[in-house]
Design a protein around this motif. Structure first.
Motif, mmCIF file in Angstrom:
data_model
loop_
_atom_site.group_PDB
_atom_site.id
_atom_site.type_symbol
_atom_site.label_atom_id
_atom_site.label_comp_id
_atom_site.label_asym_id
_atom_site.label_seq_id
_atom_site.Cartn_x
_atom_site.Cartn_y
_atom_site.Cartn_z
ATOM 1 N N TYR A 47 0.375 4.784 -2.035
ATOM 2 C CA TYR A 47 0.425 6.531 -1.970
ATOM 3 C C TYR A 47 1.965 7.234 -2.421
ATOM 4 O O TYR A 47 1.644 7.812 -2.614
ATOM 5 C CB TYR A 47 0.810 6.356 -0.412
ATOM 6 N N ARG A 48 2.920 6.725 -3.183
ATOM 7 C CA ARG A 48 3.830 6.776 -3.858
ATOM 8 C C ARG A 48 3.070 7.150 -5.378
ATOM 9 O O ARG A 48 3.902 8.302 -5.572
ATOM 10 C CB ARG A 48 5.038 5.908 -3.457
ATOM 11 N N ARG A 99 0.872 0.873 6.997
ATOM 12 C CA ARG A 99 0.586 2.350 8.218
ATOM 13 C C ARG A 99 -0.500 1.963 8.870
ATOM 14 O O ARG A 99 -0.535 2.182 9.882
ATOM 15 C CB ARG A 99 0.987 3.182 7.770
ATOM 16 N N ASP A 100 -1.255 2.233 7.654
ATOM 17 C CA ASP A 100 -2.996 1.822 8.625
ATOM 18 C C ASP A 100 -3.374 0.570 8.230
ATOM 19 O O ASP A 100 -4.872 0.310 8.829
ATOM 20 C CB ASP A 100 -3.994 2.906 8.310
ATOM 21 N N THR A 103 1.208 -1.364 -0.186
ATOM 22 C CA THR A 103 -0.407 0.301 0.131
ATOM 23 C C THR A 103 0.603 1.491 0.193
ATOM 24 O O THR A 103 0.514 2.050 -0.488
ATOM 25 C CB THR A 103 -1.369 -0.034 1.124
ATOM 26 N N GLY A 104 2.470 1.111 0.672
ATOM 27 C CA GLY A 104 3.114 2.379 0.326
ATOM 28 C C GLY A 104 3.224 2.673 -1.151
ATOM 29 O O GLY A 104 3.392 4.043 -1.557
ATOM 30 N N ASP A 125 4.414 10.407 9.690
ATOM 31 C CA ASP A 125 3.414 9.206 8.848
ATOM 32 C C ASP A 125 2.629 8.543 11.009
ATOM 33 O O ASP A 125 1.523 8.657 11.240
ATOM 34 C CB ASP A 125 3.880 8.523 8.804
ATOM 35 N N ARG A 131 0.657 12.550 12.254
ATOM 36 C CA ARG A 131 -0.921 13.418 11.080
ATOM 37 C C ARG A 131 -1.923 13.513 11.351
ATOM 38 O O ARG A 131 -2.563 12.267 12.717
ATOM 39 C CB ARG A 131 -0.407 12.806 9.374
ATOM 40 N N ARG A 153 10.137 11.006 8.492
ATOM 41 C CA ARG A 153 8.968 10.483 7.853
ATOM 42 C C ARG A 153 8.045 9.715 8.590
ATOM 43 O O ARG A 153 7.306 9.910 8.615
ATOM 44 C CB ARG A 153 9.510 9.237 6.455
ATOM 45 N N ARG A 200 -5.868 9.743 1.053
ATOM 46 C CA ARG A 200 -6.541 8.572 2.059
ATOM 47 C C ARG A 200 -7.624 7.886 1.868
ATOM 48 O O ARG A 200 -7.875 5.968 1.630
ATOM 49 C CB ARG A 200 -6.761 8.955 3.540
HETATM 50 O O1 DC Z 1 6.362 1.953 3.154
HETATM 51 P P1 DC Z 1 6.451 2.545 2.555
HETATM 52 O O2 DC Z 1 7.868 3.727 2.469
HETATM 53 O O3 DC Z 1 6.734 2.987 0.793
HETATM 54 O O4 DC Z 1 5.278 3.929 2.318
HETATM 55 C C1 DC Z 1 5.326 5.505 1.686
HETATM 56 C C2 DC Z 1 4.414 6.798 2.932
HETATM 57 O O5 DC Z 1 3.245 6.071 2.175
HETATM 58 C C3 DC Z 1 5.138 6.348 4.362
HETATM 59 O O6 DC Z 1 5.941 7.114 4.836
HETATM 60 C C4 DC Z 1 3.009 6.605 4.428
HETATM 61 C C5 DC Z 1 2.846 5.783 3.576
HETATM 62 N N1 DC Z 1 1.658 4.845 3.960
HETATM 63 C C6 DC Z 1 0.933 5.123 4.875
HETATM 64 O O7 DC Z 1 0.261 6.620 4.427
HETATM 65 N N2 DC Z 1 -0.122 4.279 4.470
HETATM 66 C C7 DC Z 1 -0.076 2.977 4.177
HETATM 67 N N3 DC Z 1 -1.021 2.008 4.837
HETATM 68 C C8 DC Z 1 1.226 2.651 3.749
HETATM 69 C C9 DC Z 1 2.058 3.949 3.086
#
Ligand code: DC
Length: 222
Positions: free
Chosen positions: A35-36, A126-127, A31-32, A180, A183, A176, A105
């Motif tokens: 967002y990227r 993250r969530d 899922t990261g 994260d 927020r 970061r 989101r």
């Molecule tokens: O896992 P990553 O480093 O590729 O994630 C990149 C960014 O995406 C991380 O800094 C926060 C966001 N992210 C998020 O808010 N919720 C998620 N489920 C996954 C990533």
């Protein structure tokens, strides 16, 4: 079945999730990377992060897909392969700002829930255990000390041909994680019912085995 893996940046979530998905023959969702991809798309289209109306409009036009290739999982945004671009320093520096936006989101969570409907899935982010799938069958929270995390991220950067140093990468990671975790919408937080795995001194196969064993044990009991 849903397996949720959350944790701070470079705690080993992706590598572990890829390995567990292979072992259990289930679908893996990074899922990261999503967002990227949005962050890349906004930068590429010169959309300012403060411009909520244009961002909402842009989100309606995006099509995000993962595609399996010989070199791993590729991320396709509106038919363009941006697997390499989403790992660049510019995207990494801006992704926390973009992923803090409520509209982004909402849109990503809705896509993730749809993608996971189809199959048994392991999702990392993250969530996932706190917001996307609060009723996930398994929840893991991966942590690792800062040095181990910085060294891993430095290797990722080298792989895409970017130079950096452990010190710079470590300070970026800390920065970061702070953004994260603090927020307003869906901050990074360990769900109460998640199992913590400290990956600092574990090899990747040890992390994968730990997760697979826990999943298999519970499945055998059911
Ligand atoms: O896992 P990553 O480093 O590729 O994630 C990149 C960014 O995406 C991380 O800094 C926060 C966001 N992210 C998020 O808010 N919720 C998620 N489920 C996954 C990533």
């Amino acid at each position: 079945m849903i397996i949720a893996i959350d944790g701070p940046a470079a705690s080993g979530k992706s590598t572990a999730a890829i390995g567990v998905a292979k072992c259990l023959n289930i679908t893996y969702l990074d899922t990261g990377a999503m967002y990227r991809a949005v962050t890349f798309g906004l930068i590429d289209n010169n959309i300012e992060f403060e411009n909520s109306t244009t961002i909402k409009r842009y989100l309606e036009t995006i099509d995000i897909k993962f595609s399996e290739s010989s070199s791993g999982l590729s991320l396709i945004l509106n038919n363009r392969d941006i697997t390499k671009e989403i790992r660049s320093t510019i995207v990494t520096e801006k992704v926390s700002e973009v992923s803090a936006l409520e509209s982004v989101r909402k849109s990503m969570v809705s896509i993730q829930r749809k993608m996971a409907e189809i199959d048994d899935c392991i999702l990392e982010g993250r969530d996932i255990g706190s917001v996307v799938f609060p009723n996930a069958d398994f929840k893991f929270f991966l942590i690792a000390d800062e040095k181990a995390r910085a060294e891993r991220r430095l290797e990722d950067l080298k792989a895409i041909g970017e130079e950096s140093s452990v010190e710079k990468v470590m300070s970026d990671l800390i920065n970061r994680d702070y953004k994260d975790s603090t927020r307003k919408h869906s901050p990074l937080k360990k769900p109460n019912d998640a199992i913590i795995i400290d990956t600092s001194d574990l090899g990747i196969n040890e992390v994968i085995d730990k997760i697979v064993n826990i999943v298999n044990q519970k499945r055998t009991l059911q």
